[in-house]
Write a protein that holds these residues in place. Structure first.
Motif, PDB file in Angstrom:
ATOM      1  N   ALA A  63      -0.553  -8.632 -22.240  1.00  0.00           N
ATOM      2  CA  ALA A  63      -1.800  -8.573 -21.483  1.00  0.00           C
ATOM      3  C   ALA A  63      -1.941  -9.740 -20.529  1.00  0.00           C
ATOM      4  O   ALA A  63      -2.573  -9.632 -19.487  1.00  0.00           O
ATOM      5  CB  ALA A  63      -2.991  -8.547 -22.450  1.00  0.00           C
TER       6      ALA A  63
ATOM      7  N   THR B 146      -0.578  -8.783 -17.176  1.00  0.00           N
ATOM      8  CA  THR B 146      -0.938  -7.476 -16.659  1.00  0.00           C
ATOM      9  C   THR B 146      -1.499  -7.575 -15.246  1.00  0.00           C
ATOM     10  O   THR B 146      -2.363  -8.395 -14.958  1.00  0.00           O
ATOM     11  CB  THR B 146      -1.983  -6.801 -17.567  1.00  0.00           C
ATOM     12  OG1 THR B 146      -1.391  -6.580 -18.846  1.00  0.00           O
ATOM     13  CG2 THR B 146      -2.415  -5.463 -16.986  1.00  0.00           C
TER      14      THR B 146
ATOM     15  N   PRO C 177      -7.161  -7.939 -16.552  1.00  0.00           N
ATOM     16  CA  PRO C 177      -7.466  -6.933 -17.581  1.00  0.00           C
ATOM     17  C   PRO C 177      -7.375  -7.542 -18.974  1.00  0.00           C
ATOM     18  O   PRO C 177      -6.710  -8.552 -19.181  1.00  0.00           O
ATOM     19  CB  PRO C 177      -6.379  -5.880 -17.361  1.00  0.00           C
ATOM     20  CG  PRO C 177      -5.895  -6.085 -15.973  1.00  0.00           C
ATOM     21  CD  PRO C 177      -6.021  -7.554 -15.714  1.00  0.00           C
ATOM     22  N   GLU C 178      -8.052  -6.924 -19.937  1.00  0.00           N
ATOM     23  CA  GLU C 178      -8.022  -7.368 -21.321  1.00  0.00           C
ATOM     24  C   GLU C 178      -7.668  -6.194 -22.227  1.00  0.00           C
ATOM     25  O   GLU C 178      -7.788  -5.040 -21.829  1.00  0.00           O
ATOM     26  CB  GLU C 178      -9.374  -7.942 -21.734  1.00  0.00           C
ATOM     27  CG  GLU C 178      -9.782  -9.176 -20.960  1.00  0.00           C
ATOM     28  CD  GLU C 178     -11.055  -9.808 -21.490  1.00  0.00           C
ATOM     29  OE1 GLU C 178     -11.363 -10.929 -21.076  1.00  0.00           O
ATOM     30  OE2 GLU C 178     -11.734  -9.178 -22.336  1.00  0.00           O
ATOM     31  N   ILE C 179      -7.236  -6.511 -23.454  1.00  0.00           N
ATOM     32  CA  ILE C 179      -6.887  -5.486 -24.430  1.00  0.00           C
ATOM     33  C   ILE C 179      -7.876  -5.533 -25.590  1.00  0.00           C
ATOM     34  O   ILE C 179      -8.097  -6.582 -26.188  1.00  0.00           O
ATOM     35  CB  ILE C 179      -5.451  -5.687 -24.966  1.00  0.00           C
ATOM     36  CG1 ILE C 179      -4.460  -5.803 -23.804  1.00  0.00           C
ATOM     37  CG2 ILE C 179      -5.073  -4.527 -25.896  1.00  0.00           C
ATOM     38  CD1 ILE C 179      -4.462  -4.625 -22.860  1.00  0.00           C
TER      39      ILE C 179
ATOM     40  N   THR D 185      -6.781  -0.744 -22.707  1.00  0.00           N
ATOM     41  CA  THR D 185      -6.832  -1.664 -21.579  1.00  0.00           C
ATOM     42  C   THR D 185      -8.208  -1.608 -20.925  1.00  0.00           C
ATOM     43  O   THR D 185      -8.650  -0.542 -20.496  1.00  0.00           O
ATOM     44  CB  THR D 185      -5.756  -1.326 -20.527  1.00  0.00           C
ATOM     45  OG1 THR D 185      -4.464  -1.329 -21.154  1.00  0.00           O
ATOM     46  CG2 THR D 185      -5.760  -2.347 -19.401  1.00  0.00           C
TER      47      THR D 185
ATOM     48  N   TYR E 290       1.650   2.741 -17.345  1.00  0.00           N
ATOM     49  CA  TYR E 290       1.808   1.348 -17.762  1.00  0.00           C
ATOM     50  C   TYR E 290       3.289   1.067 -17.917  1.00  0.00           C
ATOM     51  O   TYR E 290       4.005   1.797 -18.585  1.00  0.00           O
ATOM     52  CB  TYR E 290       1.083   1.077 -19.081  1.00  0.00           C
ATOM     53  CG  TYR E 290       1.182  -0.367 -19.495  1.00  0.00           C
ATOM     54  CD1 TYR E 290       0.275  -1.298 -19.021  1.00  0.00           C
ATOM     55  CD2 TYR E 290       2.205  -0.796 -20.325  1.00  0.00           C
ATOM     56  CE1 TYR E 290       0.386  -2.638 -19.370  1.00  0.00           C
ATOM     57  CE2 TYR E 290       2.322  -2.124 -20.669  1.00  0.00           C
ATOM     58  CZ  TYR E 290       1.409  -3.046 -20.185  1.00  0.00           C
ATOM     59  OH  TYR E 290       1.533  -4.364 -20.529  1.00  0.00           O
TER      60      TYR E 290
ATOM     61  N   ILE F 114      -0.160  -2.142 -14.633  1.00  0.00           N
ATOM     62  CA  ILE F 114      -0.854  -0.863 -14.631  1.00  0.00           C
ATOM     63  C   ILE F 114      -0.748  -0.278 -13.227  1.00  0.00           C
ATOM     64  O   ILE F 114      -1.112  -0.927 -12.247  1.00  0.00           O
ATOM     65  CB  ILE F 114      -2.337  -1.026 -15.005  1.00  0.00           C
ATOM     66  CG1 ILE F 114      -2.466  -1.679 -16.382  1.00  0.00           C
ATOM     67  CG2 ILE F 114      -3.060   0.304 -14.972  1.00  0.00           C
ATOM     68  CD1 ILE F 114      -3.871  -2.116 -16.712  1.00  0.00           C
TER      69      ILE F 114
END
Length: 275
Positions: free
Chosen positions: A22, A25, A40-42, A47, A124, A129
């Motif tokens: 992440a 990303t 972005p975060e997980i 996502t 992905y 992404i």
């Protein structure tokens, strides 16, 4: 009248990444790396991306009411809630795996769900992404780039605008918000002509290009030269829109010009413009 396709074909795939991935990303949309101050975060293997990044670049209008966020386009409407996982998608209630949340004054939403709602193909691959939306079609030709030129006091500037949603939004204004047809002005130029009452100067040119960078459709905006008295200029509209391919003239207003400029500015701010 030109026939064009406004819909976005809807496909997506499940996104799963590790926390380690992440950190690297990046979001790429329609082959453009999107500018974003927040990565972005997980959350629970989903996502999550900043709302503005996904909404602006997919052409979705955003409305807020208390803790509810409504995103809408001509094709779809969805309402999300910051307090729970319940969403209303095109009138039907659904449940998200992860609810939207606010962090550092940014609202994060699940990219998979938003992509499915507003018609993007999402992939992905190795920490990146990739989001692909269906391009604008004009006369069954796929638009790849919008070439935007505008006049300035000393010369001019050209910008190349990517992003299917931006092409669609600008084309919609030019097609749907123009005024009635009018006669062509007697005199019109790229540069100022201060000798003729009722002459026009081209302010902006929008050229929709296909995959081979050939022009498919061109629109030009002209402004009345203001170097004469108000009485002399009274019979003439301030702005005109010229459909170059059809050689048809329309009334246009400053409101529509500002609407297009807002779209162009968003494209530039999000990294979709090359000067």
């Amino acid at each position: 009248m030109k026939k064009f396709f406004t819909g976005i074909v809807l496909t997506s795939m499940f996104l799963m990444v590790s926390p380690a991935d992440a950190a690297t990303t990046h979001i790429q949309m329609d082959e453009v790396v999107v500018k974003s101050a927040v990565a972005p975060e997980i959350k629970n293997n989903r996502t999550m991306v900043p709302l503005r990044v996904i909404s602006e670049n997919l052409g979705a209008h955003v409305q807020w009411k208390d803790a509810q966020i409504t995103l809408s386009t001509d094709e779809a409407t969805v309402t999300l809630n910051l307090k729970n996982k319940t969403v209303i998608k095109n009138g039907y209630v659904e449940q998200l795996d992860v609810q939207p949340y606010v962090k550092n004054n940014r609202t994060f939403v699940p990219i998979r769900f938003i992509a499915e709602t507003f018609g993007s193909q999402v992939d992905y691959n190795q920490g990146n992404i990739s989001i692909t939306s269906t391009p604008l079609l004009i006369d069954n030709e796929q638009i790849k780039t919008l070439r935007y030129e505008y006049n300035m006091a000393k010369g001019g500037e050209m910008q190349l605008i990517k992003g299917n949603a931006y092409h669609q939004a600008i084309y919609n204004v030019l097609q749907e918000q123009r005024g009635e047809k009018v006669e062509a002005p007697k005199d019109y130029y790229w540069r100022f002509n201060l000798e003729t009452v009722g002459s026009y100067t081209k302010l902006k040119q929008y050229d929709f290009l296909n995959q081979d960078n050939n022009s498919v459709e061109q629109y030009d905006i002209y402004e009345l030269n203001q170097s004469f008295s108000a009485e002399e200029l009274a019979p003439y509209p301030t702005f005109l829109l010229h459909d170059f391919n059809e050689n048809v003239w329309y009334l246009f207003t400053e409101k529509e010009i500002k609407a297009i400029q807002h779209i162009v500015d968003n494209a530039a701010n999000n990294g979709f413009t090359t000067v």
